[in-house]
Design an enzyme around this catalytic site. Structure first.
Site, PDB file in Angstrom:
ATOM      1  N   LYS A 227       0.802  -1.216   0.000  1.00  0.00           N
ATOM      2  CA  LYS A 227       0.000   0.000   0.000  1.00  0.00           C
ATOM      3  C   LYS A 227       0.839   1.272   0.000  1.00  0.00           C
ATOM      4  O   LYS A 227       0.377   2.316  -0.464  1.00  0.00           O
ATOM      5  CB  LYS A 227      -0.958   0.005   1.197  1.00  0.00           C
ATOM      6  CG  LYS A 227      -2.043  -1.062   1.089  1.00  0.00           C
ATOM      7  CD  LYS A 227      -3.056  -0.952   2.206  1.00  0.00           C
ATOM      8  CE  LYS A 227      -4.138  -2.019   2.056  1.00  0.00           C
ATOM      9  NZ  LYS A 227      -5.227  -1.855   3.035  1.00  0.00           N
TER      10      LYS A 227
ATOM     11  N   ALA B 289       1.430   0.076  12.315  1.00  0.00           N
ATOM     12  CA  ALA B 289       1.750   1.343  11.650  1.00  0.00           C
ATOM     13  C   ALA B 289       1.986   1.164  10.154  1.00  0.00           C
ATOM     14  O   ALA B 289       2.708   1.930   9.538  1.00  0.00           O
ATOM     15  CB  ALA B 289       2.992   1.974  12.301  1.00  0.00           C
TER      16      ALA B 289
END
Length: 496
Positions: free
Chosen positions: A299, A362
């Protein structure tokens, strides 16, 4: 080349069980492959009458161990079995085997003559169970020695680039019959898009794990037809998909292909597993893929391959949707929209003002979730094993950060009103919670926390089970998948 067929590989140890498999899948399949090497020894004596009992065209295959099968008794014994199965051919061709699979190096003239004399087509096969081929096109030309034979090549790709290369080479063979497939999970696109890869058929096996040939990449006929609408695909079918690595679990094909069907779009959505984002773009560009979803771990890395991004991608630093727009790749983030809607529905809140949220992880998904929490007015603390990554994400949105471990118990308790689990821990795992399956294995739930886990397979992850046992309200990520998928689908309809 005509439209490809679905072939069911019959993998049971008895003829009766194989016939039962045919009945189970008859609605989805065009022909079957009788894997004689998988039959029990005494069952192999009854194979001659199998085609008349099956009621479908049958491929006769006795696969050697060197080619991925289980026949190890030697070539003399195998030749006798072939002869037994092809003997006493009937004038009614439906009672004979429609095809027989002989390997490239297996040449017994009497067997070949017997097959051809009664209209049994020869599939001339080559298998490399470990590696890709330098040139599939060259190998096909070497193997095509007669118009009466159908060459077959199956190999094990090492990367998605090997599958891309196969597609490019196969565009030379649009006017001939051949069977090609890349094995393993990397090769799944060659099975779903058999027509675009110029393959005569696509091999499948039963969904029963004991009978499935999943180790070489087989899916089951029901999935191929009901999820991917295999028989409806044609040259004009637009291709969409999802990429990631290892991409073991995804419900996106079922969601998007259902929407394509409802909207009467000639389109299909497929998984294409890529270890590198660059390989995904190479594959997408070569196959003229119109758009694709992006999941772990690409991503963030995917952004450098884009020519255009929307405001959310720029602010979040992660992209989960790529669209082809007039010859350029454009990136969007629909995760944040999907999560925001799903979280408000789960909590019953319109916003997160005065709420403290713990973001576990994260990565790319965490970035979109942090963005959504900020937009909803919440305060958050990012917990991650690598503290520098937690710090980078937290500072982007003005949140706090902490390491993901027992040393952060107190701050975790402070931000535990809502806990959002964004890591891959627990994906595909059931059973007891432990350090390997539960990112908060060290934390004791009080029963007051709201836990949202973005994983949706399994439906209840180890951390969810543990939290629920303590009295917490929990939710998996399927609603997020659905809502972000709705936004993705809207974008897919604009792709050119």
């Amino acid at each position: 080349m005509s439209k490809p067929l679905i072939c069911l590989c019959l993998t049971a140890p008895t003829v009766a069980e194989d016939l039962a498999l045919i009945e189970k899948y008859r609605h989805y399949i065009d022909l079957v492959e009788l894997r004689v090497d998988l039959l029990a020894d005494d069952e192999r004596l009854a194979i001659r009458d199998f085609p008349s009992k099956a009621g479908l065209p049958c491929i006769l295959t006795i696969r050697r161990t060197v080619d991925g099968g289980q026949f190890s008794e030697g070539e003399a014994a195998r030749s006798m079995l072939f002869a037994r199965a092809l003997a006493f051919a009937s004038e009614d061709s439906s009672k004979n085997f429609a095809y027989v699979d002989f390997e490239e190096d297996f040449h017994i003239s009497s067997l070949q003559d017997a097959a051809l004399a009664y209209g049994t087509k020869i599939i001339r096969s080559f298998h490399d169970m470990k590696n890709p081929l330098p040139s599939v096109a060259e190998k096909l030309r070497q193997m095509r020695v007669s118009r009466y034979e159908i060459p077959k090549i199956a190999f094990m790709p090492h990367s998605l680039s090997d599958v891309t290369k196969l597609y490019t080479e196969m565009q030379q063979f649009k006017n001939s019959d051949q069977i090609v497939c890349a094995m393993g999970t990397l090769g799944l696109p060659t099975r779903i898009l058999a027509g675009k890869f110029q393959s005569y058929l696509s091999y499948t096996s039963p969904e029963d794990l004991e009978l499935a040939l999943s180790d070489i990449g087989h899916t089951d006929p029901k999935t191929l037809e009901e999820i991917y609408h295999f028989h409806e695909l044609d040259e004009k079918t637009m291709v969409f998909g999802i990429t990631g690595y290892p991409l073991k679990y995804t419900s996106s094909p079922a969601l998007h292909n259902t929407n394509f069907k409802k909207e009467k779009m000639n389109a299909v959505y497929i998984p294409f597993k890529a270890e590198k984002a660059s390989e995904a773009f190479e594959f997408a560009s070569t196959l003229d893929i119109k758009g694709f979803s992006v999941t772990i771990p690409h991503k963030e890395d995917i952004i450098k391959h884009l020519q255009k991004t929307d405001k959310k991608v720029a602010e979040i630093g992660a992209c989960n949707t790529v669209i082809s727009e007039d010859g350029i790749w454009a990136g969007y983030n629909t995760d944040c929209t999907g999560f925001s809607k799903a979280l408000c529905e789960f909590t019953g809140l319109k916003n997160l003002k005065k709420k403290k949220v713990a973001i576990i992880g994260a990565g790319g998904a965490a970035k979109a979730i942090a963005y959504a929490i900020k937009e909803l007015g919440g305060k958050a603390c990012v917990f991650n094993r690598t503290l520098t990554k937690a710090k980078m994400l937290a500072e982007r949105f003005g949140f706090k950060y902490a390491s993901l471990g027992m040393e952060s118990i107190e701050i975790l308790r402070e931000y535990s009103e809502i806990i959002v689990q964004t890591t891959s821990k627990g994906m595909g795992m059931t059973g007891e919670s432990n350090e390997e399956t539960d990112p908060l294995w060290f934390y004791d739930f009080s029963g007051e926390e709201l836990l949202y886990d973005i994983i949706y397979k399994p439906e209840i992850t180890p951390i969810m089970a543990r939290a629920a046992k303590s009295g917490c309200k929990t939710q998996n990520g399927f609603t997020m998948l659905e809502y972000q998928g709705e936004e993705q689908f809207r974008l897919f309809k604009t792709a050119k």
